[in-house]
Design a protein around this motif. Structure first.
Motif: not given
Length: 506
Positions: A83-89, A115-118
């Protein structure tokens, strides 16, 4: 991790009879190979059925009555790192979020499911889709697989399998990292307007051009103020990356493409990554895909392109929608039932003389009267119309107006897709039909009678909007965003991500 390589559709610049052309080219490797990024092409997602289908709510995360998995300390660290960097990456945020992941088990699990759904099925909620974005992802519930991964201690594999299984997405993800780095260094300076820059020119504008090109093309020498052969070749490479006529000179269109900011390129990549997330795990084996932005049609058998041609797609204001459907028949010698809006704006004002001369017939009376252009050489639909069910009343068709196919800018229709070689497509789709041999097709065309030829097998058609993609060596390629959909979509992704983060934090 296995990544499927799905073909896209490129525009390779060639020269024919002295006029630069767009020749569609396929350049991705066969499907069952690990993840090389796709080249100057335009991807092919599957969409919804003819009418836009409902998408799962953004993050209903999980109903309160459903027990959430309990994470071990090590698993909690894995999810926190994701979650710390996943949304950005993954292009779900334009700016890195400063909001720390939840510390409690249930909050962390809910954030992981969101996060998984997105990442797997798209960031947008149903309300975020525009009407003409008929391409929608299927509903996706990440909880069962997540719970199994927690129980089996397989979270790393679960995380790795979330993004779309396409090398095209991988290429965009790498491009996102590269262009964010460029933007973080200040991007590039806007090139000043002026007379066209041509080989042999000298001066500060040439020096600025070199410096601008060198940011994206490391083979360019940034020093010097002479427009020499090497700089001409660099300009041509840039023009090909932008889908422009590779003249080697910098005129209005090339200047405009070079002056799109690095920050806007980041948003463009984000938007195209989201469209990849609307794809299913598998595509129809036999399919037709149209890249609306590039105005190119390609026919595929599996991952092999078997036919390509130029198209003419909707002009801004008459956008060709994104959608998926199935072509079930070809209408030979089709009449054109003119939509009322086009008739009111463009045809009725021209008067009875024009309508008669151009083969239009008035059907009905009073407020219900409408126009129909009779089949024949003057018909706006030409001799072939390819029918598929959709709520937008668009289709593929022939056209008597051939001049536009010689242009690089081919957005000029009312929303339908005009085809450069419709007869070739009709023969291909009707192969295997005992009633519709090439000779029978030609005889019917020559006879002039309107006839519907049913395909022996329906063929899936995808109308797509792809404006950013990576080549096999990782070089990013961009196309113009004629409908301004990229910026709109990127902003919707950012807004929806912020809403979801705030919801989970409560």
């Amino acid at each position: 991790m296995y990544r499927s390589a799905i073909f896209a559709t490129a525009t390779l610049m060639t020269v024919s009879t002295g006029v630069a052309q767009n020749a569609p080219q396929s350049i991705l490797p066969p499907a069952a190979k690990p993840a090389p990024a796709p080249t100057p092409q335009v991807p092919v997602p599957q969409a919804t059925p003819a009418a836009p289908q409902a998408q799962a709510a953004p993050v209903p995360v999980v109903a309160p009555s459903v027990p959430l998995p309990q994470l071990s300390p090590e698993q909690a660290k894995q999810i926190t790192a994701m979650l710390a960097g996943g949304s950005f990456a993954q292009g779900l945020r334009h700016e890195a979020s400063a909001t720390p992941p939840p510390a409690d088990n249930d909050g962390l699990v809910r954030a992981a499911l969101d996060y998984a759904r997105a990442v797997h099925a798209g960031r947008l909620a149903t309300a975020d889709f525009q009407e003409d974005w008929g391409l929608r992802p299927a509903a996706y519930d990440p909880l069962p697989d997540f719970a199994a991964a927690v129980q089996g201690n397989r979270l790393a594999r679960w995380i790795a399998m979330l993004p779309p299984p396409y090398s095209g997405y991988d290429g965009l993800q790498k491009g996102l990292t590269a262009y964010r780095a460029i933007a973080a260094r200040g991007g590039w300076k806007t090139l000043a307007a002026g007379s066209d820059l041509v080989p042999g020119a000298k001066g500060p504008r040439v020096r600025a051009l070199r410096q601008r090109l060198a940011i994206e093309d490391k083979s360019v020498e940034p020093l010097g103020d002479v427009y020499d052969k090497e700089l001409t070749a660099a300009v041509q490479r840039a023009q090909r990356r932008y889908g422009l006529n590779p003249t080697g000179s910098v005129a209005t269109q090339t200047l405009a493409a070079l002056n799109v900011s690095a920050d806007n390129r980041v948003k463009q990549i984000m938007a195209n990554m989201e469209r990849w997330r609307w794809l299913p795990a598998e595509l129809a084996k036999k399919r037709i895909q149209v890249n609306i932005a590039a105005a190119v049609l390609t026919v595929f058998d599996g991952d092999q392109p078997i036919m390509s041609m130029k198209g003419v797609t909707g002009r801004p204001g008459d956008e060709t929608p994104m959608l998926q459907s199935s072509i079930h028949s070809v209408v030979l010698n089709p009449p054109w039932n003119v939509p009322s809006g086009i008739a009111e704006r463009e045809l009725w004002p021209k008067g009875a003389g024009y309508l008669k001369t151009n083969g239009f017939k008035v059907i009905g009376e009073g407020p219900n009267k409408r126009l129909q252009q009779q089949a024949g050489p003057l018909s706006a639909l030409g001799r072939y119309k390819f029918d598929f069910d959709n709520p937008y009343a668009v289709y593929l068709h022939d056209t008597p107006a051939q001049a536009k196919f010689a242009s690089f800018d081919r957005l000029a229709s009312h929303g339908c897709v005009r085809l450069e070689k419709p007869a070739d497509l009709a023969r291909l789709l009707l192969q295997g039909s005992p009633d519709w041999t090439p000779e029978a097709i030609q005889a019917t065309i020559a006879g002039g009678k309107t006839t519907r030829a049913k395909l022996p097998e329906a063929v899936t058609v995808y109308l797509l909007y792809w404006t950013a993609f990576a080549s096999a060596n990782g070089t990013m390629n961009f196309r113009a965003d004629p409908y301004n959909w990229d910026g709109i979509l990127a902003d919707k992704i950012e807004k929806r991500s912020a809403i979801q983060a705030a919801t989970i934090a409560r």
